[in-house]
Design a protein around this motif. Structure first.
Motif, PDB file in Angstrom:
ATOM      1  N   TYR A  79       0.938  -1.259  -0.059  1.00  0.00           N
ATOM      2  CA  TYR A  79      -0.165  -0.246  -0.180  1.00  0.00           C
ATOM      3  C   TYR A  79       0.619   1.091   0.258  1.00  0.00           C
ATOM      4  O   TYR A  79       0.399   2.550  -0.386  1.00  0.00           O
ATOM      5  CB  TYR A  79      -0.623  -0.034   1.182  1.00  0.00           C
ATOM      6  CG  TYR A  79      -1.814  -1.005   1.120  1.00  0.00           C
ATOM      7  CD1 TYR A  79      -3.009  -0.314   0.544  1.00  0.00           C
ATOM      8  CD2 TYR A  79      -1.812  -2.137   1.702  1.00  0.00           C
ATOM      9  CE1 TYR A  79      -4.028  -1.590   0.534  1.00  0.00           C
ATOM     10  CE2 TYR A  79      -3.448  -3.342   1.545  1.00  0.00           C
ATOM     11  CZ  TYR A  79      -4.189  -2.573   1.362  1.00  0.00           C
ATOM     12  OH  TYR A  79      -5.502  -3.528   0.552  1.00  0.00           O
ATOM     13  N   GLU A 119      -7.782   1.375  -8.973  1.00  0.00           N
ATOM     14  CA  GLU A 119      -8.005   0.057  -8.794  1.00  0.00           C
ATOM     15  C   GLU A 119      -9.687  -1.348  -9.047  1.00  0.00           C
ATOM     16  O   GLU A 119      -9.776  -1.988  -8.617  1.00  0.00           O
ATOM     17  CB  GLU A 119      -7.263  -0.595  -7.141  1.00  0.00           C
ATOM     18  CG  GLU A 119      -6.192   0.176  -7.273  1.00  0.00           C
ATOM     19  CD  GLU A 119      -5.217   0.136  -5.871  1.00  0.00           C
ATOM     20  OE1 GLU A 119      -6.323  -0.361  -4.644  1.00  0.00           O
ATOM     21  OE2 GLU A 119      -4.244   0.462  -5.634  1.00  0.00           O
ATOM     22  N   SER A 120      -9.926  -0.274  -9.542  1.00  0.00           N
ATOM     23  CA  SER A 120     -11.440  -0.736  -9.625  1.00  0.00           C
ATOM     24  C   SER A 120     -11.929  -1.987 -10.888  1.00  0.00           C
ATOM     25  O   SER A 120     -12.770  -2.698 -10.807  1.00  0.00           O
ATOM     26  CB  SER A 120     -13.185   0.035  -9.507  1.00  0.00           C
ATOM     27  OG  SER A 120     -12.490   0.657 -11.498  1.00  0.00           O
ATOM     28  N   ILE A 125      -6.995  -3.707 -10.207  1.00  0.00           N
ATOM     29  CA  ILE A 125      -7.260  -4.760  -9.478  1.00  0.00           C
ATOM     30  C   ILE A 125      -6.990  -5.969  -8.779  1.00  0.00           C
ATOM     31  O   ILE A 125      -7.232  -6.472  -7.885  1.00  0.00           O
ATOM     32  CB  ILE A 125      -8.427  -5.060  -9.805  1.00  0.00           C
ATOM     33  CG1 ILE A 125      -9.995  -5.561  -8.575  1.00  0.00           C
ATOM     34  CG2 ILE A 125      -8.868  -6.536 -11.042  1.00  0.00           C
ATOM     35  CD1 ILE A 125     -10.911  -5.622  -9.336  1.00  0.00           C
ATOM     36  N   ASN A 185      -4.919  -6.178  -5.480  1.00  0.00           N
ATOM     37  CA  ASN A 185      -5.717  -7.215  -4.360  1.00  0.00           C
ATOM     38  C   ASN A 185      -4.862  -8.162  -3.800  1.00  0.00           C
ATOM     39  O   ASN A 185      -5.439  -9.612  -2.662  1.00  0.00           O
ATOM     40  CB  ASN A 185      -7.170  -7.769  -4.181  1.00  0.00           C
ATOM     41  CG  ASN A 185      -7.931  -5.996  -4.583  1.00  0.00           C
ATOM     42  OD1 ASN A 185      -7.598  -5.413  -3.194  1.00  0.00           O
ATOM     43  ND2 ASN A 185      -8.987  -6.096  -5.345  1.00  0.00           N
ATOM     44  N   HIS A 191      -2.142  -8.402  -2.271  1.00  0.00           N
ATOM     45  CA  HIS A 191      -1.126  -8.553  -2.061  1.00  0.00           C
ATOM     46  C   HIS A 191      -0.385  -9.595  -0.280  1.00  0.00           C
ATOM     47  O   HIS A 191       0.523  -9.305  -0.585  1.00  0.00           O
ATOM     48  CB  HIS A 191      -0.903  -6.396  -1.457  1.00  0.00           C
ATOM     49  CG  HIS A 191      -0.224  -6.386  -0.703  1.00  0.00           C
ATOM     50  ND1 HIS A 191       1.303  -6.166  -1.103  1.00  0.00           N
ATOM     51  CD2 HIS A 191      -0.117  -5.664   1.073  1.00  0.00           C
ATOM     52  CE1 HIS A 191       1.940  -5.871   0.198  1.00  0.00           C
ATOM     53  NE2 HIS A 191       1.453  -5.471   0.826  1.00  0.00           N
ATOM     54  N   ARG A 192      -1.586  -9.629  -0.558  1.00  0.00           N
ATOM     55  CA  ARG A 192      -1.810 -10.905   1.462  1.00  0.00           C
ATOM     56  C   ARG A 192      -0.691 -11.221   0.645  1.00  0.00           C
ATOM     57  O   ARG A 192      -0.176 -12.441   1.886  1.00  0.00           O
ATOM     58  CB  ARG A 192      -3.395 -11.036   1.183  1.00  0.00           C
ATOM     59  CG  ARG A 192      -2.833 -11.563   2.741  1.00  0.00           C
ATOM     60  CD  ARG A 192      -4.723 -12.081   2.709  1.00  0.00           C
ATOM     61  NE  ARG A 192      -5.539 -10.983   3.300  1.00  0.00           N
ATOM     62  CZ  ARG A 192      -6.767 -10.678   3.599  1.00  0.00           C
ATOM     63  NH1 ARG A 192      -7.373 -11.764   2.726  1.00  0.00           N
ATOM     64  NH2 ARG A 192      -7.217  -9.978   3.747  1.00  0.00           N
ATOM     65  N   TYR A 193      -0.989 -12.662  -0.899  1.00  0.00           N
ATOM     66  CA  TYR A 193      -0.646 -13.604  -0.724  1.00  0.00           C
ATOM     67  C   TYR A 193       1.455 -13.376  -0.630  1.00  0.00           C
ATOM     68  O   TYR A 193       2.232 -13.766  -0.213  1.00  0.00           O
ATOM     69  CB  TYR A 193      -0.931 -14.416  -1.861  1.00  0.00           C
ATOM     70  CG  TYR A 193      -2.379 -14.861  -1.898  1.00  0.00           C
ATOM     71  CD1 TYR A 193      -2.178 -15.914  -1.045  1.00  0.00           C
ATOM     72  CD2 TYR A 193      -3.135 -14.104  -2.352  1.00  0.00           C
ATOM     73  CE1 TYR A 193      -3.484 -16.825  -1.066  1.00  0.00           C
ATOM     74  CE2 TYR A 193      -4.517 -14.296  -1.751  1.00  0.00           C
ATOM     75  CZ  TYR A 193      -4.955 -15.354  -1.207  1.00  0.00           C
ATOM     76  OH  TYR A 193      -6.135 -16.827  -1.284  1.00  0.00           O
ATOM     77  N   SER A 234      -1.894  -5.489   4.873  1.00  0.00           N
ATOM     78  CA  SER A 234      -2.565  -6.855   5.005  1.00  0.00           C
ATOM     79  C   SER A 234      -2.211  -7.685   7.364  1.00  0.00           C
ATOM     80  O   SER A 234      -2.682  -8.331   6.761  1.00  0.00           O
ATOM     81  CB  SER A 234      -2.080  -8.180   4.450  1.00  0.00           C
ATOM     82  OG  SER A 234      -2.328  -6.866   2.750  1.00  0.00           O
TER      83      SER A 234
END
Ligand code: SF4
Ligand code: SF4
Ligand code: FES
Lengths: 253, 262
Positions: B109, B138-139, B144, B147, B149-151, B199
């Motif tokens: 982020y 980022e729609s 998009i 998203n 990022h968490r991985y 995250s």
């Protein structure tokens, strides 16, 4: 101590208008709104400006001072050099009624589009049990004075009028986050945030946070956590699979 | 005087101000400095990938760690002797793993904010008009994809651990070496940066609504939140430490730095 300051103020009705030059007296301890009022009293009796509390708490006097969204009543003249020309314009993202007064009804419409607090049907009023730490996070968001400078500065609509229907703006995405974090709210906010209120348009460039007069960490504490909650719901295959297999719902955890 | 009522079409128009911004401060400094720093990092990283001197016992250059290729990784450089990529793999070993930390930073982020401003000028600075005619953020595709990022965060935890192991190996092999301490400092900052991730904050407890029912996770969340408030600083500091540590090891490996306690 007093001196003569140079001001350029936007004058006009509807969108048409121009910057008008003034030279005006400034005294110790004054703020920009005081100077606008002095202009009204001495040189421009029909200059329109919206204000109310003069204490930074009503959110009425939002304007742009030297290009930055600020509250007129909280911007001290002592922060400018005496020989500086100070430019005062209305908020750019909203239509102008007259001079510095804009029509902010966009914001009220967006507010209405968000379903209000929705408690579970089996919990009666008086039965709510919450601890301080459960509601602390959203208390930050309730400091909002609805000056709408965050929505005004957000490039998603400031630079792209056409995005207005699709995007609720930081103020109201923060409202959605507030409700989604509420221990007793059961409405679906995550899909709605992404699909109906345009959370995906935000590219977390943090201008809303930069201008907020209440210093609310809008991006870090509301928008990014909300994006992460949407990831849980929509973009994290592991979570998605877990929810499918165990048929659990996030709502009451 | 004409009445400006809500029905009046004139009232639908914003102030027709021609200037892109009326800001008088040096708003262009942040995007410019960001651009310069990130470009320097990209150029260095590109060079480092193809540079072969990434190991000199007991130091391992962080950009090439873990080293997973049999052909190019000396026995000692492998993580617990683990090198699944056989002799057929002759490309630089850094290529195998660099996607993970790079992806983590790219979708972070903080970095998103910084390069959207500094590279894409969307917006260059607050209340400064952006040059693009259309904007969907980022729609939709491709942004998009941010998203995921968490991985990358999960992968970054592993990489952080490996860099910590490298630092411990260096400490065992050469406790009085300057490089050892550079690797330790780097491992600390890389891991602090990883832990301060948004995250991570979400996973520890940000996703819960009843903090009071999860006291341990709530405490962890409080800790991560404190780090998270410094996410930008940690991102930049760890970027410099990893670049510095990497360069240092390579210079030692090349014999350019060769004083006794190097
Ligand atoms: S962080 Fe998002 S909502 Fe806030 S100003 Fe930037 S784009 Fe708009
Ligand atoms: S969040 Fe801050 S900037 Fe936005 S309307 Fe509320 S007080 Fe104003
Ligand atoms: S007059 Fe109330 S916030 Fe400025």
């Amino acid at each position: 101590m007093s001196y003569k300051a140079k001001f350029r103020v936007w004058r006009g009705e509807g969108g048409e208008g121009r910057l008008e030059d003034f030279t005006v007296e400034v005294n110790d301890g004054e703020v920009v709104l005081d100077i606008i009022h002095r202009l009204q009293a001495t040189q421009a009796p029909d200059l329109a400006v919206r204000w109310n509390c003069k204490a930074g708490k009503c959110g009425s006097c939002s304007m742009e001072i030297n290009g930055k969204p600020r509250l007129g009543c909280m911007t001290r003249m002592s922060t400018f050099a005496e020989d500086e020309t100070i430019t005062v314009t209305p908020m750019r993202a909203f239509p102008v009624i007259k001079d510095l007064v804009t029509d902010v009804s966009f914001n009220y419409q967006k507010a209405r589009e968000i379903p209000s607090f929705t408690p579970p049907s089996d919990v009666k009023p008086g039965e709510y049990r919450m601890q301080q730490i459960d509601v602390e996070r959203s208390q930050e968001f309730r400091k909002c004075i609805e000056c709408f400078m965050c929505n005004n500065v957000c490039h998603v609509i400031r630079d792209h009028e056409e995005n207005k229907p699709a995007f609720a703006g930081p103020r109201f995405l923060m409202r959605i986050a507030e409700l989604d974090m509420h221990p007793y709210d059961v409405a679906d906010r995550k899909d709605a945030a992404q699909e109906e209120h345009g959370l995906g348009y935000c590219n977390i460039t943090k201008c809303c946070t930069e201008v907020c007069p209440e210093h609310i960490k809008i991006t870090d504490n509301a928008l990014i956590p909300m994006k992460e909650r949407v990831v849980d719901r929509r973009y994290d295959p592991l979570v998605w699979l877990g929810n499918k297999i165990f048929r659990r719902s996030d709502a009451k955890r | 005087m004409t009445q400006t009522t809500a029905e009046n079409t004139a009232r639908r128009q914003r102030a027709q101000i021609k200037e892109r911004t009326l800001r008088t401060d040096q708003w262009w400094r942040y995007p410019l400095v960001t651009f310069i720093i990130f470009m320097a990092f990209l150029i260095y990283a590109t060079w480092a990938i193809f540079d072969k001197s990434f190991f000199v016992s007991p130091y391992h250059a962080p950009f090439a760690s873990p080293c997973l290729a049999q052909a190019t990784c000396p026995e000692e450089a492998r993580l617990f002797g683990f090198a699944p990529f056989g002799d057929w793999y002759t490309l630089p070993p850094g290529l195998l793993i660099l996607g993970l930390p790079a992806g983590f930073r790219f979708t972070c982020y903080y970095y998103r904010k910084a390069y959207y401003r500094g590279f894409w000028l969307s917006p260059p600075a607050c209340a400064v008009g952006e040059p693009h005619r259309r904007y969907t953020g980022e729609s939709r595709f491709p942004l998009i994809l941010q998203n995921i990022h968490r991985y990358f965060f999960y992968a970054a935890i592993v990489i952080g651990l490996i860099l910590a192991i490298d630092a411990v190996k260096a400490l065992i092999g050469k406790p009085d070496g300057l490089g050892t301490w550079i690797l330790i400092i780097n491992a600390v900052f890389i891991n602090l940066y990883t832990l301060s991730c948004h995250s991570c904050r979400h996973i520890t407890a940000g996703r819960l609504n009843h903090f009071s029912r999860h006291p341990v996770r709530y405490r962890a969340w409080g800790f991560v939140s404190k780090l998270n408030a410094k996410h930008q600083e940690l991102a930049l500091i760890s970027m410099f430490t990893v670049m510095g540590a990497d360069l240092y090891v390579r210079l030692v490996a090349k014999g350019i730095i060769n004083f006794p306690f190097a």
